[in-house]
Design an enzyme around this catalytic site. Structure first.
Site, PDB file in Angstrom:
ATOM      1  N   HIS A  50       0.804  -1.229   0.000  1.00  0.00           N
ATOM      2  CA  HIS A  50       0.000   0.000   0.000  1.00  0.00           C
ATOM      3  C   HIS A  50       0.831   1.270   0.000  1.00  0.00           C
ATOM      4  O   HIS A  50       0.265   2.353   0.143  1.00  0.00           O
ATOM      5  CB  HIS A  50      -0.930   0.047   1.214  1.00  0.00           C
ATOM      6  CG  HIS A  50      -1.980  -1.014   1.222  1.00  0.00           C
ATOM      7  ND1 HIS A  50      -3.243  -0.835   0.692  1.00  0.00           N
ATOM      8  CD2 HIS A  50      -1.951  -2.282   1.679  1.00  0.00           C
ATOM      9  CE1 HIS A  50      -3.946  -1.941   0.843  1.00  0.00           C
ATOM     10  NE2 HIS A  50      -3.183  -2.845   1.440  1.00  0.00           N
TER      11      HIS A  50
ATOM     12  N   LYS B  11      -8.206  13.947   4.578  1.00  0.00           N
ATOM     13  CA  LYS B  11      -7.330  12.771   4.569  1.00  0.00           C
ATOM     14  C   LYS B  11      -6.316  12.980   5.684  1.00  0.00           C
ATOM     15  O   LYS B  11      -6.251  14.059   6.273  1.00  0.00           O
ATOM     16  CB  LYS B  11      -6.629  12.619   3.224  1.00  0.00           C
ATOM     17  CG  LYS B  11      -5.992  13.936   2.716  1.00  0.00           C
ATOM     18  CD  LYS B  11      -5.341  13.777   1.350  1.00  0.00           C
ATOM     19  CE  LYS B  11      -6.297  13.887   0.200  1.00  0.00           C
ATOM     20  NZ  LYS B  11      -6.385  12.684  -0.617  1.00  0.00           N
ATOM     21  N   ARG B  12      -5.524  11.937   5.979  1.00  0.00           N
ATOM     22  CA  ARG B  12      -4.466  12.115   6.966  1.00  0.00           C
ATOM     23  C   ARG B  12      -3.568  13.286   6.565  1.00  0.00           C
ATOM     24  O   ARG B  12      -3.366  13.556   5.382  1.00  0.00           O
ATOM     25  CB  ARG B  12      -3.631  10.831   7.092  1.00  0.00           C
ATOM     26  CG  ARG B  12      -4.363   9.715   7.806  1.00  0.00           C
ATOM     27  CD  ARG B  12      -4.704  10.111   9.231  1.00  0.00           C
ATOM     28  NE  ARG B  12      -3.522  10.115  10.067  1.00  0.00           N
ATOM     29  CZ  ARG B  12      -3.176   9.126  10.896  1.00  0.00           C
ATOM     30  NH1 ARG B  12      -3.955   8.063  11.034  1.00  0.00           N
ATOM     31  NH2 ARG B  12      -2.084   9.199  11.602  1.00  0.00           N
TER      32      ARG B  12
ATOM     33  N   LYS C 238       0.989  14.360   0.927  1.00  0.00           N
ATOM     34  CA  LYS C 238      -0.365  14.642   0.449  1.00  0.00           C
ATOM     35  C   LYS C 238      -0.546  16.125   0.130  1.00  0.00           C
ATOM     36  O   LYS C 238      -1.541  16.535  -0.444  1.00  0.00           O
ATOM     37  CB  LYS C 238      -1.391  14.174   1.475  1.00  0.00           C
ATOM     38  CG  LYS C 238      -1.414  12.640   1.648  1.00  0.00           C
ATOM     39  CD  LYS C 238      -2.402  12.217   2.724  1.00  0.00           C
ATOM     40  CE  LYS C 238      -2.355  10.739   3.044  1.00  0.00           C
ATOM     41  NZ  LYS C 238      -3.068   9.907   2.049  1.00  0.00           N
TER      42      LYS C 238
ATOM     43  N   THR D   1      -8.538   6.524  -1.919  1.00  0.00           N
ATOM     44  CA  THR D   1      -9.897   6.007  -2.053  1.00  0.00           C
ATOM     45  C   THR D   1     -10.890   7.134  -1.778  1.00  0.00           C
ATOM     46  O   THR D   1     -12.023   7.089  -2.272  1.00  0.00           O
ATOM     47  CB  THR D   1     -10.160   4.838  -1.085  1.00  0.00           C
ATOM     48  OG1 THR D   1      -9.631   5.181   0.198  1.00  0.00           O
ATOM     49  CG2 THR D   1      -9.507   3.560  -1.582  1.00  0.00           C
TER      50      THR D   1
ATOM     51  N   LYS E  95     -14.615   8.361  -3.466  1.00  0.00           N
ATOM     52  CA  LYS E  95     -15.834   8.684  -2.700  1.00  0.00           C
ATOM     53  C   LYS E  95     -16.353  10.067  -3.087  1.00  0.00           C
ATOM     54  O   LYS E  95     -17.569  10.270  -3.233  1.00  0.00           O
ATOM     55  CB  LYS E  95     -15.544   8.617  -1.195  1.00  0.00           C
ATOM     56  CG  LYS E  95     -15.233   7.187  -0.731  1.00  0.00           C
ATOM     57  CD  LYS E  95     -14.579   7.124   0.648  1.00  0.00           C
ATOM     58  CE  LYS E  95     -13.897   5.770   0.829  1.00  0.00           C
ATOM     59  NZ  LYS E  95     -13.019   5.718   2.017  1.00  0.00           N
TER      60      LYS E  95
HETATM   61  C1  26Q Z   1       3.574   0.254  10.196  1.00  0.00           C
HETATM   62  C2  26Q Z   1       4.430  -0.144  11.212  1.00  0.00           C
HETATM   63  C3  26Q Z   1       4.292   0.342  12.507  1.00  0.00           C
HETATM   64  C4  26Q Z   1       3.258   1.221  12.787  1.00  0.00           C
HETATM   65  C5  26Q Z   1       2.393   1.607  11.793  1.00  0.00           C
HETATM   66  C6  26Q Z   1       2.541   1.139  10.493  1.00  0.00           C
HETATM   67  C7  26Q Z   1       1.606   1.558   9.439  1.00  0.00           C
HETATM   68  C8  26Q Z   1       0.240   1.648   9.694  1.00  0.00           C
HETATM   69  C9  26Q Z   1      -0.646   2.046   8.726  1.00  0.00           C
HETATM   70  C10 26Q Z   1       2.031   1.850   8.142  1.00  0.00           C
HETATM   71  C11 26Q Z   1       1.125   2.257   7.171  1.00  0.00           C
HETATM   72  C12 26Q Z   1      -0.228   2.342   7.448  1.00  0.00           C
HETATM   73  C13 26Q Z   1      -1.245   2.747   6.484  1.00  0.00           C
HETATM   74  C14 26Q Z   1      -1.069   2.887   5.188  1.00  0.00           C
HETATM   75  C15 26Q Z   1      -2.166   3.330   4.316  1.00  0.00           C
HETATM   76  O1  26Q Z   1      -3.245   3.657   4.761  1.00  0.00           O
HETATM   77  N1  26Q Z   1      -1.935   3.361   3.005  1.00  0.00           N
HETATM   78  C16 26Q Z   1      -2.976   3.791   2.086  1.00  0.00           C
HETATM   79  O2  26Q Z   1      -3.648   2.633   1.639  1.00  0.00           O
HETATM   80  C17 26Q Z   1      -4.770   2.980   0.849  1.00  0.00           C
HETATM   81  C18 26Q Z   1      -5.499   1.702   0.517  1.00  0.00           C
HETATM   82  O3  26Q Z   1      -4.774   0.950  -0.395  1.00  0.00           O
HETATM   83  C19 26Q Z   1      -4.332   3.732  -0.398  1.00  0.00           C
HETATM   84  O4  26Q Z   1      -5.484   4.154  -1.091  1.00  0.00           O
HETATM   85  C20 26Q Z   1      -3.494   4.956  -0.018  1.00  0.00           C
HETATM   86  O5  26Q Z   1      -2.977   5.563  -1.179  1.00  0.00           O
HETATM   87  C21 26Q Z   1      -2.368   4.537   0.911  1.00  0.00           C
HETATM   88  O6  26Q Z   1      -1.670   5.677   1.355  1.00  0.00           O
END
Ligand code: 26Q
Length: 829
Positions: A366, A557-558, A563, A665, A669
């Protein structure tokens, strides 16, 4: 006792009095309240229990059918499931929303009010977690035998408050008032082991075998959440694990002298499922996070194995009955965990165990941001999971031999591809482990999947081209149109019927209505009503009064540098300066709406929030602006707030640096709800452009190839600053304290960073962004033309249903078939 046989009435809907009886029974007997003492939360709970009853029979029937027919199942393992509220979704999927609304109305109760009493299940950070939730909805709706597996965090995503213009976090104690949608399964327990040491022995055949002993153990207890499909009989299961001390299950505990010490150690182990890590795109190497990841991976693999073993003795057929999808690398320890069980417990030979494992697992990536790629120090793994570390080394050993035989005399390649990073402190690269251990690796948009092959995982692509594939993300139209935007959904259905609810491609039929003036007028009125609703929320949550006649320009978004919320802010400041410079100018009135959380430890993201609210404070209170521009930051962005914002948006800001947003995503929406996109050629924006047509989207900025070339050639942000007076003015205002008169240097880190590094190329894209925003303004002056393009956006969203995405996963990766559940007795309430 036999249930009454009302199977002849399988399709009959319950009568209002059936519903009222069930509701009142739960209010009285489950909640133990009456109409005098019930709070809105009690009424919500009574309704939730009544709706839950309606799911029970289908749920049992679905699970029995999967067992009876020995269906191949797919397991979606994810650290995050961002479900939001459940009640409204259940009512929609059961097809009884109107019935319940009517029945409650007769009791003088507004069903919409009740729904708002429900707390969001916020067990996720953002995109990745919400994607998992949309996938569950599609899997159930498409009658696919599927399970979601995650962690039942006691504290979900933190609540965001804005205090003195900045983010302030408070804990989300979401289970405090009970959760009517979960069922604790005391009997579904697995032991999760940590620490200890590995001993060796030879088995009867003289084979080297391993035992993992002297471990510290925790129990994983299952909580099941029903996941109903839309318009069918399927109810799938989301199984969430909660950590329970083994002490609870040990009699010896009562005989020990150190009672308080024992309870303390019990509490420490139960901490594993306490809280969701609130950082996305930032792989923090914290031990607790590793424990969580293994907790999820091990409990799930044991559970899958247990279910498989009820039917089968021969583990070699596991891949014909089980597909496991890893939602990013977070559950990758499931791979060495399965191998460990096959080797150490089932006593298979390495080659057999490895083959089974690879054929079972598939991995979705992702993100391409280097800081988000997970690596774990060998030192930590050695301590917490010594047996898994051995297995990972063994996997790497076999793997590197294979690389060496395919690409002889290429030491550099071996170093790059190794699962073990040897530079500095030794680390395990989880993405490499996931690729080596899976038969499928996919990205989440066409561009992103291409970048994986060309760039991030190029070496692996050369080795195994057949493993790499794309599965462009999607969203569920049940939640994001039918539920979130009822007025638009009803308008659409009035013209093209209800088919789009399960076949989003049907929306294409709106194209022939795009020029219909009457339809355009109705379209505009729906948007207007949604904007008025959002304007009320904005006033309530921020105290800022905004006009529903202004263009609603949204970026939700975050908060992250890639971004580029800051690029949006630079436009806002430029716009402010233009209005000030030309009093009485005929600029299109705008409300710029931001919402999103910053990771608590992400300094720059938090400073960006402060800047947004500070710019708002200046702009919103400047009488010279005459209300032509408003800037608001809506606190605590979550699924429920998103459901209010998407339907009210005119313009969707999707402005990440090309090549950085894997898919997005939110972009889907917004467009589904008729917003026009201003965006870069990044992630799924490209595919949205292809579907809605180049004329119906505002595209600006560098392409991902140009970004790569510019970085390679040497990028000098200061050149843009020096050559563009409006850009210079905006940056000087940030640097000089215009938005922070009490502390003029507060935002210096932002301007300094943009001028010195500008890692995400904001200044390079600024001019093109501003030009594109001018085109937006001009188009908004022609309301019917805007409406036409808005209709064409909704009409073009067929591809972006998560039903399409899931159909592709099912066919191309999982090889699973629908299992249609036949109606038996229904609405037995
Ligand atoms: C990893 C290790 C330790 C702590 C946290 C994490 C961690 C947690 C969440 C790393 C990444 C995430 C989240 C990533 C994320 O939300 N990516 C998004 O995924 C969406 C669904 O595929 C995409 O549409 C977005 O582009 C992408 O940024």
């Amino acid at each position: 006792m036999n249930a009454p046989d009302n199977s002849t009435q399988a399709d009959a809907k319950p009568t209002p009095s059936d519903l009222q009886r069930s509701f009142l029974r739960h209010l009285k007997h489950t909640i133990v309240k009456d109409k005098y003492s019930a709070t809105p939360a009690d009424l919500y709970l009574a309704l939730a229990y009544a709706v839950r009853d309606m799911l029970a029979e289908r749920w049992l029937e679905t699970q029995q059918a999967y067992y009876r027919n020995n269906a191949k199942r797919v397991y979606y393992i994810s650290m995050e499931f961002l479900m939001g509220r459940t009640l409204g979704n259940s009512l929609i999927n059961l097809g009884i929303m109107e019935e319940w609304e009517g029945a409650l109305k007769q009791l003088g109760i507004d069903a919409t009010d009740l729904q708002e009493s429900e707390w969001d299940a916020g067990l996720g950070n953002g995109g990745l977690g919400r994607l998992a939730a949309c996938f569950l909805d599609s899997l159930a709706t498409m009658s696919l035998p599927a399970y979601g597996y995650g962690i039942r965090f006691e504290y979900g995503m933190f609540f965001q408050k804005i205090v003195d213009g900045g983010q302030y976090e408070t804990p989300d104690n979401w289970l405090r008032y009970g959760n009517p949608w979960e069922f604790g399964r005391q009997e579904h327990l697995h032991k999760i082991r940590y620490h200890g040491r590995v001993t060796e022995y030879r088995d009867e055949e003289g084979m080297q075998r391993h035992d993992w002993v002297d471990t510290h153990d925790v129990m994983a207890m299952a909580y099941d959440v029903p996941v109903p499909g839309y318009g069918n009989e399927t109810v799938n299961t989301l199984r969430l694990w909660s950590a329970k001390s083994t002490r609870d299950f040990e009699l010896s505990f009562f005989n020990q002298g150190n009672y308080i010490g024992a309870v303390e150690s019990k509490m420490r182990t139960e901490n594993i499922s306490k809280v969701l890590y609130p950082a996305d795109h930032m792989a923090e190497g914290k031990e607790l996070r590793l424990r969580q990841e293994y907790f999820l991976s091990s409990a799930t693999v044991q559970d899958i194995f247990y279910r498989f073993s009820k039917k089968h003795g021969d583990v070699s057929i596991l891949p014909t009955k089980v597909a496991i999808q890893l939602n990013d690398t977070h559950p990758t320890l499931a791979i060495p965990e399965l191998v460990r069980i096959l080797l150490d417990e089932k006593l298979l030979a390495w080659d057999d165990a490895w083959k089974i494992s690879v054929e079972t697992f598939a991995y979705t990536n992702h993100t391409v941001l280097p800081e988000a790629l997970e690596t774990w120090p060998v030192r930590i793994l050695e301590n917490i999971l010594p047996r898994h570390l051995q297995i990972i080394y063994q996997i790497n050993d076999h793997f590197l031999r294979e690389v060496a035989s395919r690409f002889p005399d290429d030491m550099e390649r071996l170093r790059r591809m190794s699962i073990v990073a040897e530079e500095g402190e030794k680390h395990i690269r989880m993405a490499h482990l996931a690729i080596v251990g899976s038969h499928s690796v996919n990205g989440v948009s066409a561009l992103h999947s291409q970048i994986l092959k060309d760039d991030l995982f190029h070496d692996f692509y050369e080795m195994w081209p057949e493993r790499f594939n794309n599965k462009t993300n999607g969203i569920t139209q049940r939640r994001w149109l039918k539920h979130a935007n009822r007025w638009l959904a009803d308008l659409v259905s009035s013209r093209i019927g209800h088919g789009w609810i399960t076949d989003l491609g049907e929306l294409a039929r709106l194209r022939e209505l795009a020029d219909d003036r009457e339809f355009q007028q109705q379209w505009i009125e729906v948007k207007q009503a949604n904007k008025r609703h959002l304007a009320d929320l904005i006033l309530r949550d921020t105290g800022v009064r905004v006009s529903a006649d202004s263009l609603f320009d949204c970026q939700t978004k975050r908060i992250h540098e890639y971004k580029r919320q800051l690029l949006n802010v630079l436009h806002v400041i430029t716009r402010y300066n233009r209005i000030k410079a030309t009093p009485g100018c005929a600029i299109t009135p705008r409300t710029v709406i931001f919402s999103g959380k910053a990771a608590p430890s992400y300094f720059m993201a938090k400073l960006i929030i402060q800047l947004i609210t500070a710019v708002g404070a200046v702009v919103n209170n400047d009488p010279a602006i005459h209300g032509l521009l408003k800037v608001v930051f809506m606190p605590n962005y979550n699924v429920s707030l998103a459901e209010c914002i998407f339907p009210a948006a005119d313009l969707s800001e999707q402005i990440s640096t090309a090549g950085t947003e894997a898919s997005g995503t939110g972009n889907m929406k917004y467009a589904l709800n008729g917003a026009l996109t201003i965006g870069t050629l990044d992630g799924a924006n490209i595919e949205i452009m292809e579907e809605v047509g180049r004329d119906n989207i505002f595209i600006f900025g560098l392409t991902s190839k140009q970004v790569t070339h510019l970085k390679r050639a040497g990028y000098h942000p200061r050149d843009h600053y020096l050559s563009d007076p409006e850009l210079k003015q905006a940056l000087d205002m940030i640097a000089g304290g215009t938005f922070s008169p009490d502390d003029p240097d507060r935002f210096r880190p932002i301007s300094d960073n943009l001028l010195a590094n500008d890692h995400y190329l904001l200044l390079a894209d600024y001019a093109s962004y501003i030009t594109s925003q001018e085109q937006v303004d001009r188009l908004y002056q022609e309301p019917y033309e805007w409406a036409r393009r808005s209709i064409l956006n909704t009409a073009g969203m067929g591809k972006f249903s998560s039903d399409r995405t899931i159909a592709e996963y099912a066919r191309e990766i999982w090889n699973i078939q629908p299992e249609i559940i036949r109606p038996t007795r229904r609405f037995n309430i």
